[in-house]
Write a protein that holds these residues in place. Structure first.
Motif, PDB file in Angstrom:
ATOM      1  N   LYS A  56       0.817  -1.217   0.000  1.00  0.00           N
ATOM      2  CA  LYS A  56       0.000   0.000   0.000  1.00  0.00           C
ATOM      3  C   LYS A  56       0.849   1.264   0.000  1.00  0.00           C
ATOM      4  O   LYS A  56       0.592   2.201  -0.771  1.00  0.00           O
ATOM      5  CB  LYS A  56      -0.935  -0.012   1.213  1.00  0.00           C
ATOM      6  N   ALA A  57       1.864   1.308   0.849  1.00  0.00           N
ATOM      7  CA  ALA A  57       2.679   2.522   0.958  1.00  0.00           C
ATOM      8  C   ALA A  57       3.431   2.808  -0.330  1.00  0.00           C
ATOM      9  O   ALA A  57       3.476   3.952  -0.796  1.00  0.00           O
ATOM     10  CB  ALA A  57       3.657   2.391   2.126  1.00  0.00           C
ATOM     11  N   VAL A  58       4.034   1.799  -0.913  1.00  0.00           N
ATOM     12  CA  VAL A  58       4.800   1.990  -2.146  1.00  0.00           C
ATOM     13  C   VAL A  58       3.881   2.433  -3.290  1.00  0.00           C
ATOM     14  O   VAL A  58       4.205   3.362  -4.046  1.00  0.00           O
ATOM     15  CB  VAL A  58       5.558   0.699  -2.516  1.00  0.00           C
ATOM     16  N   ALA A  59       2.727   1.794  -3.415  1.00  0.00           N
ATOM     17  CA  ALA A  59       1.804   2.151  -4.486  1.00  0.00           C
ATOM     18  C   ALA A  59       1.340   3.594  -4.374  1.00  0.00           C
ATOM     19  O   ALA A  59       1.287   4.332  -5.369  1.00  0.00           O
ATOM     20  CB  ALA A  59       0.605   1.205  -4.481  1.00  0.00           C
ATOM     21  N   VAL A  60       1.008   4.029  -3.163  1.00  0.00           N
ATOM     22  CA  VAL A  60       0.505   5.386  -2.969  1.00  0.00           C
ATOM     23  C   VAL A  60       1.618   6.417  -3.122  1.00  0.00           C
ATOM     24  O   VAL A  60       1.415   7.495  -3.702  1.00  0.00           O
ATOM     25  CB  VAL A  60      -0.184   5.511  -1.597  1.00  0.00           C
ATOM     26  N   ALA A  61       2.811   6.123  -2.639  1.00  0.00           N
ATOM     27  CA  ALA A  61       3.936   7.048  -2.798  1.00  0.00           C
ATOM     28  C   ALA A  61       4.247   7.272  -4.267  1.00  0.00           C
ATOM     29  O   ALA A  61       4.474   8.410  -4.709  1.00  0.00           O
ATOM     30  CB  ALA A  61       5.165   6.508  -2.064  1.00  0.00           C
ATOM     31  N   GLN A  62       4.244   6.207  -5.039  1.00  0.00           N
ATOM     32  CA  GLN A  62       4.549   6.331  -6.456  1.00  0.00           C
ATOM     33  C   GLN A  62       3.437   7.041  -7.219  1.00  0.00           C
ATOM     34  O   GLN A  62       3.688   7.781  -8.166  1.00  0.00           O
ATOM     35  CB  GLN A  62       4.823   4.945  -7.049  1.00  0.00           C
ATOM     36  N   ALA A  63       2.192   6.837  -6.796  1.00  0.00           N
ATOM     37  CA  ALA A  63       1.054   7.464  -7.485  1.00  0.00           C
ATOM     38  C   ALA A  63       0.937   8.951  -7.181  1.00  0.00           C
ATOM     39  O   ALA A  63       0.495   9.734  -8.027  1.00  0.00           O
ATOM     40  CB  ALA A  63      -0.237   6.757  -7.108  1.00  0.00           C
ATOM     41  N   THR A  64       1.345   9.356  -5.978  1.00  0.00           N
ATOM     42  CA  THR A  64       1.159  10.753  -5.559  1.00  0.00           C
ATOM     43  C   THR A  64       2.433  11.588  -5.628  1.00  0.00           C
ATOM     44  O   THR A  64       2.365  12.813  -5.645  1.00  0.00           O
ATOM     45  CB  THR A  64       0.637  10.817  -4.118  1.00  0.00           C
ATOM     46  N   GLY A  65       3.600  10.925  -5.633  1.00  0.00           N
ATOM     47  CA  GLY A  65       4.849  11.657  -5.571  1.00  0.00           C
ATOM     48  C   GLY A  65       5.135  12.212  -4.191  1.00  0.00           C
ATOM     49  O   GLY A  65       5.996  13.083  -4.029  1.00  0.00           O
ATOM     50  N   LEU A  66       4.425  11.715  -3.180  1.00  0.00           N
ATOM     51  CA  LEU A  66       4.593  12.173  -1.803  1.00  0.00           C
ATOM     52  C   LEU A  66       4.986  11.002  -0.908  1.00  0.00           C
ATOM     53  O   LEU A  66       4.857   9.840  -1.289  1.00  0.00           O
ATOM     54  CB  LEU A  66       3.278  12.766  -1.279  1.00  0.00           C
ATOM     55  N   VAL A  67       5.448  11.331   0.284  1.00  0.00           N
ATOM     56  CA  VAL A  67       5.685  10.282   1.274  1.00  0.00           C
ATOM     57  C   VAL A  67       4.350   9.679   1.667  1.00  0.00           C
ATOM     58  O   VAL A  67       3.379  10.395   1.929  1.00  0.00           O
ATOM     59  CB  VAL A  67       6.391  10.853   2.521  1.00  0.00           C
ATOM     60  N   ALA A  68       4.281   8.358   1.666  1.00  0.00           N
ATOM     61  CA  ALA A  68       3.049   7.664   2.045  1.00  0.00           C
ATOM     62  C   ALA A  68       3.318   6.806   3.266  1.00  0.00           C
ATOM     63  O   ALA A  68       4.384   6.200   3.398  1.00  0.00           O
ATOM     64  CB  ALA A  68       2.550   6.792   0.894  1.00  0.00           C
ATOM     65  N   VAL A  69       2.342   6.756   4.144  1.00  0.00           N
ATOM     66  CA  VAL A  69       2.410   5.908   5.327  1.00  0.00           C
ATOM     67  C   VAL A  69       1.226   4.955   5.288  1.00  0.00           C
ATOM     68  O   VAL A  69       0.080   5.386   5.178  1.00  0.00           O
ATOM     69  CB  VAL A  69       2.373   6.728   6.633  1.00  0.00           C
ATOM     70  N   ALA A  70       1.524   3.682   5.351  1.00  0.00           N
ATOM     71  CA  ALA A  70       0.467   2.672   5.364  1.00  0.00           C
ATOM     72  C   ALA A  70       0.639   1.799   6.586  1.00  0.00           C
ATOM     73  O   ALA A  70       1.760   1.553   7.035  1.00  0.00           O
ATOM     74  CB  ALA A  70       0.527   1.810   4.096  1.00  0.00           C
ATOM     75  N   ASP A  71      -0.479   1.346   7.110  1.00  0.00           N
ATOM     76  CA  ASP A  71      -0.380   0.371   8.178  1.00  0.00           C
ATOM     77  C   ASP A  71      -1.242  -0.823   7.812  1.00  0.00           C
ATOM     78  O   ASP A  71      -2.238  -0.696   7.109  1.00  0.00           O
ATOM     79  CB  ASP A  71      -0.808   0.962   9.528  1.00  0.00           C
ATOM     80  N   ASP A  72      -0.804  -1.964   8.225  1.00  0.00           N
ATOM     81  CA  ASP A  72      -1.674  -3.130   8.142  1.00  0.00           C
ATOM     82  C   ASP A  72      -1.742  -3.693   9.547  1.00  0.00           C
ATOM     83  O   ASP A  72      -0.720  -3.844  10.220  1.00  0.00           O
ATOM     84  CB  ASP A  72      -1.149  -4.172   7.159  1.00  0.00           C
ATOM     85  N   SER A  73      -2.944  -3.934   9.974  1.00  0.00           N
ATOM     86  CA  SER A  73      -3.118  -4.360  11.352  1.00  0.00           C
ATOM     87  C   SER A  73      -4.283  -5.321  11.436  1.00  0.00           C
ATOM     88  O   SER A  73      -5.104  -5.420  10.522  1.00  0.00           O
ATOM     89  CB  SER A  73      -3.371  -3.148  12.261  1.00  0.00           C
TER      90      SER A  73
END
Length: 208
Positions: A56-73
């Motif tokens: 999730k984090a890698v996909a969103v960072a690449q799509a937005t060009g921003l730092v992305a934080v994802a959690d899975d819990s």
């Protein structure tokens, strides 16, 4: 430059994580996936919390060009061999809701005595830059599954997760108390230990 994206549409997670991040990282702007409608559902195909958080984090960072934080819990119940685990959010199948998941969990534990209803919430939180820098935090919160839901706060399995130290469910806790004890709060604090160095790398990357 001070904007990050939380890789989730879950309003409960966004609210909790944004509040905790704001306490630790002044002037940070936190967005959610609802701010980026071009990003469609990201399949969580991993078999561990870390794998799903990274996807999730890698996909969103690449799509937005921003730092992305994802959690899975998720919730791991001893008597169920660690289930529902990574499938916590979709435990009750297609069209799963918090309420349906809780009902299925309680049905699965019907007749299981208190002494065998031990469980823990687990969380892996991963921050990623568009260029591939990563930072990982982990947290676990021990508890016990109750016999019936109690409390109106929180989300997910909070109404049936009993914190034996405080003597209440996660859904009965004030937000500040929950954030101090929860798996997500612990994972975030673990993540933030390495945040200054990670953020410095991220800023240099985004300036290029």
């Amino acid at each position: 430059m001070n904007t990050i994206v939380l890789a989730t549409n879950n309003a409960g997670k966004i609210r909790e994580l944004a509040a905790m991040l704001a306490e630790q990282v002044p002037d940070i702007r936190v967005l959610g996936l609802s701010d980026f409608p071009m990003i469609k559902d990201i399949p969580e195909t991993g078999v561990t919390f870390e794998e799903n958080a990274r996807i999730k984090a890698v996909a969103v960072a690449q799509a937005t060009g921003l730092v992305a934080v994802a959690d899975d819990s998720g919730l791991a119940v001893d008597a169920l061999g660690g289930a529902p685990g990574v499938y916590s959010a979709r435990y009750s199948g297609e069209g799963a809701t918090d309420e349906k998941n809780v009902v299925k969990l309680l049905d699965a534990l019907a007749g299981v005595p208190d002494a065998e209803r031990g469980c823990h919430f687990a969380c892996v939180m991963l921050a990623a830059t568009p260029g591939g820098e990563e930072l990982i935090g982990r947290g676990a919160w021990q508890g016990r599954v109750t016999w019936a839901p109690s409390g109106s706060g929180g989300f997910g399995y909070d109404p049936v997760f009993f914190d034996e130290t405080l003597g209440v469910t996660a859904a009965q806790m004030e937000a500040q108390v929950k954030n101090a004890r929860s798996h997500r709060g612990l994972a975030l604090r673990d993540l933030l230990r390495g945040w200054p160095e990670f953020w410095k790398k991220a800023q240099l990357e985004l300036e290029k």
